[in-house]
Design a protein around this motif. Structure first.
Motif, PDB file in Angstrom:
ATOM      1  N   VAL A  48       0.874  -1.169   0.000  1.00 49.01           N
ATOM      2  CA  VAL A  48       0.000   0.000   0.000  1.00 49.01           C
ATOM      3  C   VAL A  48       0.914   1.222   0.000  1.00 49.01           C
ATOM      4  O   VAL A  48       1.689   1.427   0.944  1.00 49.01           O
ATOM      5  N   ARG A  49       0.819   2.005  -1.054  1.00 52.61           N
ATOM      6  CA  ARG A  49       1.661   3.202  -1.157  1.00 52.61           C
ATOM      7  C   ARG A  49       0.965   4.395  -0.499  1.00 52.61           C
ATOM      8  O   ARG A  49      -0.234   4.361  -0.226  1.00 52.61           O
ATOM      9  N   ARG A  50       1.724   5.444  -0.288  1.00 55.20           N
ATOM     10  CA  ARG A  50       1.145   6.641   0.310  1.00 55.20           C
ATOM     11  C   ARG A  50       0.112   7.265  -0.635  1.00 55.20           C
ATOM     12  O   ARG A  50       0.349   7.382  -1.830  1.00 55.20           O
ATOM     13  N   GLU A  52      -2.696   6.044  -1.545  1.00 56.15           N
ATOM     14  CA  GLU A  52      -3.284   5.047  -2.437  1.00 56.15           C
ATOM     15  C   GLU A  52      -4.403   4.305  -1.720  1.00 56.15           C
ATOM     16  O   GLU A  52      -4.332   4.044  -0.514  1.00 56.15           O
ATOM     17  N   LEU A 188      -2.681   5.567   7.608  1.00 51.62           N
ATOM     18  CA  LEU A 188      -3.345   4.457   6.918  1.00 51.62           C
ATOM     19  C   LEU A 188      -4.645   4.131   7.632  1.00 51.62           C
ATOM     20  O   LEU A 188      -4.669   3.972   8.853  1.00 51.62           O
ATOM     21  N   ARG A 214      -8.579  10.867   1.264  1.00 49.93           N
ATOM     22  CA  ARG A 214      -7.347  10.480   0.595  1.00 49.93           C
ATOM     23  C   ARG A 214      -6.709  11.693  -0.095  1.00 49.93           C
ATOM     24  O   ARG A 214      -5.507  11.936   0.006  1.00 49.93           O
ATOM     25  N   SER A 220      -3.560   6.861   3.096  1.00 46.24           N
ATOM     26  CA  SER A 220      -3.643   5.580   2.407  1.00 46.24           C
ATOM     27  C   SER A 220      -4.815   4.812   3.011  1.00 46.24           C
ATOM     28  O   SER A 220      -5.127   4.968   4.191  1.00 46.24           O
TER      29      SER A 220
END
Length: 359
Positions: A48-50, A52, A188, A214, A220
């Motif tokens: 999981v990318r920032r 995203e 997150l 987001r 994320s």
């Protein structure tokens, strides 16, 4: 390797280009001590990318909830690694406490998750008190609560702080849970079926809220769902999970516009937006993590194998599906699927089918 969770101020130590969260060959075995062992998570790679939104989809029993608990630090992996900013998540109380401030759960059932005897204010302030955020930041608790409520779309906040859950609509209760998660300033969110208990008319507003958060906060989001329609509407990337493993993954539009795995095709067939009149009915029993079959773990329920020659599957290929284990999908390699049948189709007639390079 001994490592600790990077704190909020450790950005300078973050390996350049590392995703916020990465799971590397994570296994979780549950049970034992006289009970059957269940390979609930059986070798998962996921990133999981920032900024995203990643959807983790599959039916009940596929392992997605256990994987979400592992991400939250509530379930320790039996093997494999959970990396935060490229650094392995530590297991000490201090490491897990630091991580649980950076990752927050949005539960699926707002009615069951909110204490009916506590006001909205108390529900949102709980995380602030656990992590001692007012003392750390020098800000008033009531200001932080009001800010979180307004970010979650409960405006003006003073209209809601003294209310009890029974005085709110289902959508408003879900927003209170989101506000409670936002109050601690996470990076997150893990959203577990975030709209499954809501009326259809309200679902779109909650999904729009997650998208706005987001965009505005750089959050994320890992969305756990059985609904590919939800993933279609909100997720940047999609991972489809079956019996402990990711069987198809990639950019959401690519996966859902051209699903490669028969399991993904079956899940997608019941999404109204596809316009499909006849849903694919999977035969056999739902996934059982205590009795994982040899070969492709989906083969006992695969519609293409059931049709056999009528679906263009020769007996040699069917035998391989029943007996040949496929490699794990990589964490991020475009659109990939773990399916020998699809590999054979891609190679075309006259060429021996091999397992996909990436699983």
């Amino acid at each position: 390797m001994t490592a600790t969770t990077p704190g909020a101020g450790a950005a300078g130590a973050t390996p350049e280009g590392s995703p916020l969260l990465a799971l590397e060959d994570v296994h979780v075995v549950l049970g034992g001590h006289g009970a059957p062992s269940a390979r609930a998570v059986d070798g998962v790679h996921l990133q999981v990318r920032r900024g995203e939104i990643v959807a983790l989809a599959g039916e009940s029993g596929c392992g997605k909830t256990t994987l979400a608990r592992t991400v939250l630090g509530l379930q320790r992996p039996t093997s494999g690694r959970v990396l935060v900013d490229g650094v392995e998540l530590g297991t000490s109380r201090a490491d897990l406490r630091a991580w649980r401030r950076r990752v927050q759960l949005v539960p699926q059932d707002p009615t069951g998750s909110l204490n009916p005897r506590r006001t909205v204010y108390e529900a949102v302030a709980e995380g602030l008190r656990i992590h001692r955020i007012p003392a750390e930041t020098g800000r008033r608790e009531d200001d932080l609560v009001a800010e979180a409520l307004e970010r979650a779309g409960l405006r003006p906040a003073e209209r809601f702080v003294a209310r009890y859950p029974a005085e709110l609509s289902g959508g408003q209760r879900q927003r209170v849970l989101i506000a409670g998660a936002l109050a601690v300033g996470p990076e997150l969110l893990v959203a577990d079926e975030p709209v499954s208990s809501l009326d259809a008319s309200v679902r779109g507003t909650i999904l729009a809220l997650l998208l706005r958060l987001r965009d505005e906060l750089g959050l994320s989001v890992l969305v756990v769902t059985h609904d590919l329609g939800l993933a279609w509407n909100i997720a940047d990337r999609l991972a489809v999970m079956y019996l402990g493993r990711v069987v198809e993954a990639g950019p959401t539009e690519e996966v859902l516009a051209d699903p490669q795995h028969p399991y993904t095709q079956a899940l997608l067939s019941v999404v109204p937006e596809t316009g499909r009149l006849e849903p694919v009915v999977l035969r056999g029993e739902p996934p059982d993590a205590t009795a994982i079959p040899a070969g492709c773990r989906f083969h006992p329920r695969c519609p293409a194998l059931a049709e056999g020659p009528a679906a263009g599957v020769d007996e040699h290929l069917a035998a391989r599906c029943r007996g040949e284990a496929l490699p794990l999908l990589p964490p991020s390699a475009g659109h990939t699927a773990a399916c020998l049948l699809q590999a054979a189709k891609a190679e075309g007639p006259g060429n021996p089918a091999g397992a996909p390079d990436d699983g």
